[in-house]
Scaffold this motif. Structure first.
Motif, PDB file in Angstrom:
ATOM      1  N   GLN A  12       0.835  -1.200   0.000  1.00 31.73           N
ATOM      2  CA  GLN A  12       0.000   0.000   0.000  1.00 31.73           C
ATOM      3  C   GLN A  12       0.874   1.257   0.000  1.00 31.73           C
ATOM      4  OE1 GLN A  12      -3.098  -0.010   3.069  1.00 31.73           O
ATOM      5  NE2 GLN A  12      -2.514  -2.126   3.446  1.00 31.73           N
ATOM      6  N   ILE A  15       2.285   1.995  -3.369  1.00 27.92           N
ATOM      7  CA  ILE A  15       1.314   2.627  -4.260  1.00 27.92           C
ATOM      8  C   ILE A  15       1.214   4.111  -3.970  1.00 27.92           C
ATOM      9  CG2 ILE A  15      -1.134   2.729  -4.889  1.00 27.92           C
ATOM     10  CD1 ILE A  15      -1.286  -0.247  -4.248  1.00 27.92           C
ATOM     11  N   GLN A  19       2.484   8.199  -6.299  1.00 25.02           N
ATOM     12  CA  GLN A  19       1.543   9.200  -6.767  1.00 25.02           C
ATOM     13  C   GLN A  19       2.288  10.354  -7.429  1.00 25.02           C
ATOM     14  OE1 GLN A  19      -2.059   9.842  -3.951  1.00 25.02           O
ATOM     15  NE2 GLN A  19      -0.270   9.668  -2.682  1.00 25.02           N
ATOM     16  N   SER A  23      -1.045  14.888  -7.133  1.00 21.98           N
ATOM     17  CA  SER A  23      -1.894  14.045  -6.300  1.00 21.98           C
ATOM     18  C   SER A  23      -1.375  13.994  -4.869  1.00 21.98           C
ATOM     19  CB  SER A  23      -1.960  12.622  -6.870  1.00 21.98           C
ATOM     20  OG  SER A  23      -2.563  12.628  -8.137  1.00 21.98           O
ATOM     21  N   ARG A  32      -6.214  11.129   3.046  1.00 22.17           N
ATOM     22  CA  ARG A  32      -6.962   9.899   2.837  1.00 22.17           C
ATOM     23  C   ARG A  32      -7.454   9.364   4.177  1.00 22.17           C
ATOM     24  NH1 ARG A  32      -6.212   7.153  -2.047  1.00 22.17           N
ATOM     25  NH2 ARG A  32      -4.746   8.141  -3.472  1.00 22.17           N
ATOM     26  N   ARG A  90     -13.959   6.899  -2.186  1.00 23.49           N
ATOM     27  CA  ARG A  90     -13.097   6.368  -3.245  1.00 23.49           C
ATOM     28  C   ARG A  90     -11.642   6.178  -2.829  1.00 23.49           C
ATOM     29  NH1 ARG A  90     -14.875   9.790  -8.640  1.00 23.49           N
ATOM     30  NH2 ARG A  90     -17.006  10.321  -7.996  1.00 23.49           N
ATOM     31  N   GLY A  94      -7.636   2.879  -5.600  1.00 20.79           N
ATOM     32  CA  GLY A  94      -6.300   2.583  -6.127  1.00 20.79           C
ATOM     33  C   GLY A  94      -5.731   1.300  -5.558  1.00 20.79           C
ATOM     34  N   PHE A  98      -5.171  -2.286  -7.577  1.00 21.37           N
ATOM     35  CA  PHE A  98      -3.852  -2.928  -7.574  1.00 21.37           C
ATOM     36  C   PHE A  98      -3.968  -4.387  -7.140  1.00 21.37           C
ATOM     37  CE2 PHE A  98      -0.149  -4.330  -5.170  1.00 21.37           C
ATOM     38  CZ  PHE A  98       0.874  -4.139  -6.089  1.00 21.37           C
ATOM     39  N   SER A 141      -8.488   1.595 -12.487  1.00 27.02           N
ATOM     40  CA  SER A 141      -7.409   1.347 -11.541  1.00 27.02           C
ATOM     41  C   SER A 141      -6.677   0.049 -11.874  1.00 27.02           C
ATOM     42  CB  SER A 141      -7.970   1.287 -10.116  1.00 27.02           C
ATOM     43  OG  SER A 141      -6.945   1.021  -9.183  1.00 27.02           O
ATOM     44  N   TYR A 144      -4.489   0.665 -14.941  1.00 26.91           N
ATOM     45  CA  TYR A 144      -3.285   1.422 -14.576  1.00 26.91           C
ATOM     46  C   TYR A 144      -2.246   0.502 -13.942  1.00 26.91           C
ATOM     47  CZ  TYR A 144      -0.269   4.826 -12.267  1.00 26.91           C
ATOM     48  OH  TYR A 144       0.820   5.541 -11.833  1.00 26.91           O
ATOM     49  N   SER A 145      -2.691  -0.371 -13.055  1.00 22.19           N
ATOM     50  CA  SER A 145      -1.774  -1.285 -12.367  1.00 22.19           C
ATOM     51  C   SER A 145      -1.141  -2.283 -13.332  1.00 22.19           C
ATOM     52  CB  SER A 145      -2.512  -2.045 -11.258  1.00 22.19           C
ATOM     53  OG  SER A 145      -2.974  -1.159 -10.261  1.00 22.19           O
TER      54      SER A 145
END
Length: 223
Positions: A12, A15, A19, A23, A32, A90, A94, A98, A141, A144-145
Protein backbone atom coordinates in the motif's frame (compact mmCIF):
# COMPACT_ATOMS: atom_id res chain seq x y z
CA UNK A 1 -9.86 -19.34 -9.23
CA UNK A 2 -7.21 -17.54 -7.27
CA UNK A 3 -7.76 -16.67 -3.61
CA UNK A 4 -4.72 -14.51 -3.07
CA UNK A 5 -4.88 -12.17 -0.05
CA UNK A 6 -4.77 -8.42 -0.35
CA UNK A 7 -1.31 -6.86 -0.73
CA UNK A 8 0.63 -6.15 2.43
CA UNK A 9 0.73 -2.76 4.10
CA UNK A 10 4.16 -2.27 2.52
CA UNK A 11 2.53 -2.68 -0.90
CA UNK A 12 0.00 0.00 0.00
CA UNK A 13 2.76 2.41 0.93
CA UNK A 14 4.48 1.69 -2.38
CA UNK A 15 1.31 2.63 -4.26
CA UNK A 16 0.99 5.85 -2.32
CA UNK A 17 4.64 6.73 -2.84
CA UNK A 18 4.19 6.48 -6.62
CA UNK A 19 1.54 9.20 -6.77
CA UNK A 20 2.28 12.14 -9.06
CA UNK A 21 3.33 15.33 -7.27
CA UNK A 22 -0.04 16.99 -7.81
CA UNK A 23 -1.89 14.05 -6.30
CA UNK A 24 0.55 13.97 -3.39
CA UNK A 25 -0.01 17.66 -2.66
CA UNK A 26 -3.76 17.13 -2.94
CA UNK A 27 -3.56 14.34 -0.37
CA UNK A 28 -1.84 16.70 2.07
CA UNK A 29 -4.74 19.13 1.84
CA UNK A 30 -7.42 16.41 1.75
CA UNK A 31 -5.93 13.45 3.68
CA UNK A 32 -6.96 9.90 2.84
CA UNK A 33 -9.14 8.01 5.29
CA UNK A 34 -9.82 4.31 5.62
CA UNK A 35 -13.17 3.75 3.93
CA UNK A 36 -14.24 1.35 6.69
CA UNK A 37 -13.08 2.80 10.01
CA UNK A 38 -12.37 6.35 8.71
CA UNK A 39 -8.92 6.39 10.31
CA UNK A 40 -6.66 8.91 8.58
CA UNK A 41 -3.73 7.50 6.65
CA UNK A 42 -4.58 5.18 3.76
CA UNK A 43 -7.66 4.15 1.81
CA UNK A 44 -7.75 0.88 3.77
CA UNK A 45 -5.87 0.51 7.06
CA UNK A 46 -4.05 -2.71 7.86
CA UNK A 47 -6.56 -3.67 10.57
CA UNK A 48 -9.49 -3.40 8.17
CA UNK A 49 -7.61 -5.24 5.42
CA UNK A 50 -7.15 -8.18 7.79
CA UNK A 51 -10.93 -8.28 8.35
CA UNK A 52 -11.74 -8.75 4.64
CA UNK A 53 -12.56 -12.37 3.73
CA UNK A 54 -10.82 -13.73 0.60
CA UNK A 55 -12.98 -14.96 -2.26
CA UNK A 56 -14.15 -18.52 -2.41
CA UNK A 57 -13.50 -20.54 -5.55
CA UNK A 58 -16.35 -20.75 -8.07
CA UNK A 59 -16.65 -22.26 -11.51
CA UNK A 60 -15.72 -20.05 -14.45
CA UNK A 61 -18.88 -18.82 -16.25
CA UNK A 62 -19.49 -19.78 -19.89
CA UNK A 63 -17.64 -17.60 -22.38
CA UNK A 64 -14.75 -16.74 -20.05
CA UNK A 65 -11.17 -17.97 -20.13
CA UNK A 66 -10.86 -17.12 -16.44
CA UNK A 67 -13.00 -15.34 -13.86
CA UNK A 68 -11.41 -14.24 -10.60
CA UNK A 69 -12.67 -12.37 -7.56
CA UNK A 70 -10.69 -10.74 -4.78
CA UNK A 71 -13.06 -10.96 -1.81
CA UNK A 72 -16.10 -12.83 -0.53
CA UNK A 73 -19.15 -10.60 -0.40
CA UNK A 74 -19.83 -10.97 3.29
CA UNK A 75 -19.03 -9.11 6.51
CA UNK A 76 -16.61 -6.23 6.06
CA UNK A 77 -16.62 -6.65 2.28
CA UNK A 78 -20.30 -5.68 2.17
CA UNK A 79 -19.46 -2.52 4.10
CA UNK A 80 -16.57 -1.83 1.73
CA UNK A 81 -18.72 -2.16 -1.39
CA UNK A 82 -21.47 -0.02 0.15
CA UNK A 83 -18.94 2.69 1.07
CA UNK A 84 -17.71 2.82 -2.53
CA UNK A 85 -21.01 2.30 -4.30
CA UNK A 86 -23.44 4.34 -2.23
CA UNK A 87 -21.34 6.78 -0.18
CA UNK A 88 -18.70 7.81 -2.74
CA UNK A 89 -15.75 6.80 -0.53
CA UNK A 90 -13.10 6.37 -3.25
CA UNK A 91 -9.90 6.46 -1.18
CA UNK A 92 -9.41 2.69 -1.48
CA UNK A 93 -10.01 2.41 -5.24
CA UNK A 94 -6.30 2.58 -6.13
CA UNK A 95 -5.38 -0.09 -3.61
CA UNK A 96 -8.27 -2.36 -4.57
CA UNK A 97 -7.48 -2.02 -8.26
CA UNK A 98 -3.85 -2.93 -7.57
CA UNK A 99 -4.88 -5.99 -5.56
CA UNK A 100 -7.38 -7.11 -8.21
CA UNK A 101 -4.74 -6.72 -10.92
CA UNK A 102 -2.53 -9.29 -9.15
CA UNK A 103 -5.14 -11.95 -10.00
CA UNK A 104 -4.61 -11.46 -13.73
CA UNK A 105 -1.92 -13.46 -15.51
CA UNK A 106 -0.84 -11.42 -18.50
CA UNK A 107 0.24 -13.47 -21.54
CA UNK A 108 3.72 -12.78 -22.84
CA UNK A 109 2.40 -11.67 -26.23
CA UNK A 110 -0.22 -9.35 -24.73
CA UNK A 111 0.12 -5.70 -25.79
CA UNK A 112 -1.85 -2.49 -25.33
CA UNK A 113 -3.05 -2.88 -28.93
CA UNK A 114 -4.49 -6.36 -28.42
CA UNK A 115 -5.72 -6.08 -24.83
CA UNK A 116 -8.07 -3.69 -23.08
CA UNK A 117 -9.66 -3.42 -19.67
CA UNK A 118 -13.36 -2.58 -19.66
CA UNK A 119 -16.28 -2.83 -17.28
CA UNK A 120 -19.92 -3.90 -17.11
CA UNK A 121 -21.45 -0.42 -16.92
CA UNK A 122 -24.21 0.55 -14.54
CA UNK A 123 -27.30 2.19 -15.96
CA UNK A 124 -27.21 5.81 -17.13
CA UNK A 125 -29.70 6.68 -14.38
CA UNK A 126 -27.55 5.15 -11.64
CA UNK A 127 -24.44 6.89 -12.93
CA UNK A 128 -26.28 10.23 -13.01
CA UNK A 129 -27.60 9.73 -9.48
CA UNK A 130 -24.21 8.74 -8.02
CA UNK A 131 -22.00 10.86 -10.25
CA UNK A 132 -19.78 7.89 -11.09
CA UNK A 133 -19.76 4.22 -12.07
CA UNK A 134 -18.01 2.14 -9.40
CA UNK A 135 -17.07 -0.61 -11.85
CA UNK A 136 -15.48 1.94 -14.16
CA UNK A 137 -13.38 3.31 -11.28
CA UNK A 138 -12.16 -0.19 -10.43
CA UNK A 139 -11.49 -1.05 -14.09
CA UNK A 140 -9.41 2.06 -14.69
CA UNK A 141 -7.41 1.35 -11.54
CA UNK A 142 -6.83 -2.25 -12.67
CA UNK A 143 -5.72 -1.05 -16.10
CA UNK A 144 -3.28 1.42 -14.58
CA UNK A 145 -1.77 -1.29 -12.37
CA UNK A 146 -1.36 -3.63 -15.36
CA UNK A 147 -0.02 -0.96 -17.69
CA UNK A 148 -2.92 -1.47 -20.08
CA UNK A 149 -5.48 0.86 -21.61
CA UNK A 150 -9.00 1.06 -20.24
CA UNK A 151 -11.82 1.59 -22.72
CA UNK A 152 -15.56 1.94 -22.53
CA UNK A 153 -16.71 -0.83 -24.85
CA UNK A 154 -20.27 -1.47 -23.66
CA UNK A 155 -23.59 0.32 -23.27
CA UNK A 156 -26.16 -0.97 -20.80
CA UNK A 157 -29.66 -1.02 -22.23
CA UNK A 158 -32.58 0.27 -20.13
CA UNK A 159 -33.98 -2.28 -17.72
CA UNK A 160 -34.64 -3.10 -14.10
CA UNK A 161 -31.74 -2.47 -11.72
CA UNK A 162 -30.04 -5.54 -10.24
CA UNK A 163 -29.70 -3.98 -6.78
CA UNK A 164 -32.47 -5.19 -4.47
CA UNK A 165 -33.55 -8.10 -6.67
CA UNK A 166 -33.66 -11.68 -5.49
CA UNK A 167 -31.12 -14.19 -6.74
CA UNK A 168 -33.75 -15.74 -9.03
CA UNK A 169 -34.63 -12.32 -10.50
CA UNK A 170 -30.95 -11.56 -11.05
CA UNK A 171 -30.61 -14.65 -13.25
CA UNK A 172 -32.42 -12.78 -16.01
CA UNK A 173 -29.60 -10.25 -16.06
CA UNK A 174 -29.21 -6.87 -17.77
CA UNK A 175 -28.61 -6.38 -21.51
CA UNK A 176 -25.56 -4.81 -23.12
CA UNK A 177 -24.52 -3.77 -26.62
CA UNK A 178 -21.01 -3.00 -27.84
CA UNK A 179 -20.38 0.60 -28.83
CA UNK A 180 -17.15 -0.16 -30.73
CA UNK A 181 -15.22 -3.24 -31.93
CA UNK A 182 -13.59 -5.11 -29.07
CA UNK A 183 -9.87 -5.95 -29.09
CA UNK A 184 -8.65 -9.53 -29.23
CA UNK A 185 -8.41 -9.87 -25.45
CA UNK A 186 -10.60 -8.11 -22.88
CA UNK A 187 -10.39 -7.99 -19.11
CA UNK A 188 -13.98 -7.41 -17.97
CA UNK A 189 -14.39 -5.82 -14.53
CA UNK A 190 -17.45 -5.65 -12.28
CA UNK A 191 -17.91 -4.86 -8.61
CA UNK A 192 -19.80 -7.92 -7.33
CA UNK A 193 -20.48 -11.31 -8.93
CA UNK A 194 -23.72 -12.82 -7.66
CA UNK A 195 -25.28 -15.12 -10.25
CA UNK A 196 -22.84 -14.20 -13.00
CA UNK A 197 -25.67 -13.04 -15.28
CA UNK A 198 -24.29 -9.50 -15.61
CA UNK A 199 -20.83 -10.74 -16.50
CA UNK A 200 -22.20 -13.27 -18.99
CA UNK A 201 -24.43 -10.70 -20.70
CA UNK A 202 -21.49 -8.31 -20.99
CA UNK A 203 -19.21 -11.07 -22.27
CA UNK A 204 -21.74 -12.06 -24.94
CA UNK A 205 -21.78 -8.50 -26.27
CA UNK A 206 -17.97 -8.37 -26.31
CA UNK A 207 -17.68 -11.70 -28.13
CA UNK A 208 -20.17 -10.53 -30.73
CA UNK A 209 -18.07 -7.39 -31.28
CA UNK A 210 -14.83 -9.28 -31.96
CA UNK A 211 -13.26 -10.28 -28.65
CA UNK A 212 -11.62 -13.72 -28.66
CA UNK A 213 -10.55 -14.07 -25.04
CA UNK A 214 -12.35 -12.62 -22.03
CA UNK A 215 -11.05 -12.66 -18.47
CA UNK A 216 -13.57 -11.75 -15.78
CA UNK A 217 -12.46 -9.87 -12.69
CA UNK A 218 -14.62 -8.70 -9.79
CA UNK A 219 -13.96 -7.05 -6.47
CA UNK A 220 -16.20 -9.52 -4.66
CA UNK A 221 -18.24 -12.68 -5.16
CA UNK A 222 -21.36 -13.70 -3.28
CA UNK A 223 -20.95 -16.87 -1.24
Amino acid sequence: MSTRPLPSHRAQLTILSEQPLLSFLFSLVFPRHCVLCRQQGTGLCSACISSLPPATELATPPGFATCDSLLSYTGATQDLVAALKFHNHRDAVGLLGFAMAQLIERPKNSTANTTSVTWAPTSALRKTQRGFDQSELLARSVAYSLGLRSSRLLLRLPGKAQTGQSRAERLVGPRFVAIRPAPERVILVDDVRTTGSTLCAAADALLESGAQTIQGLTLAVTV
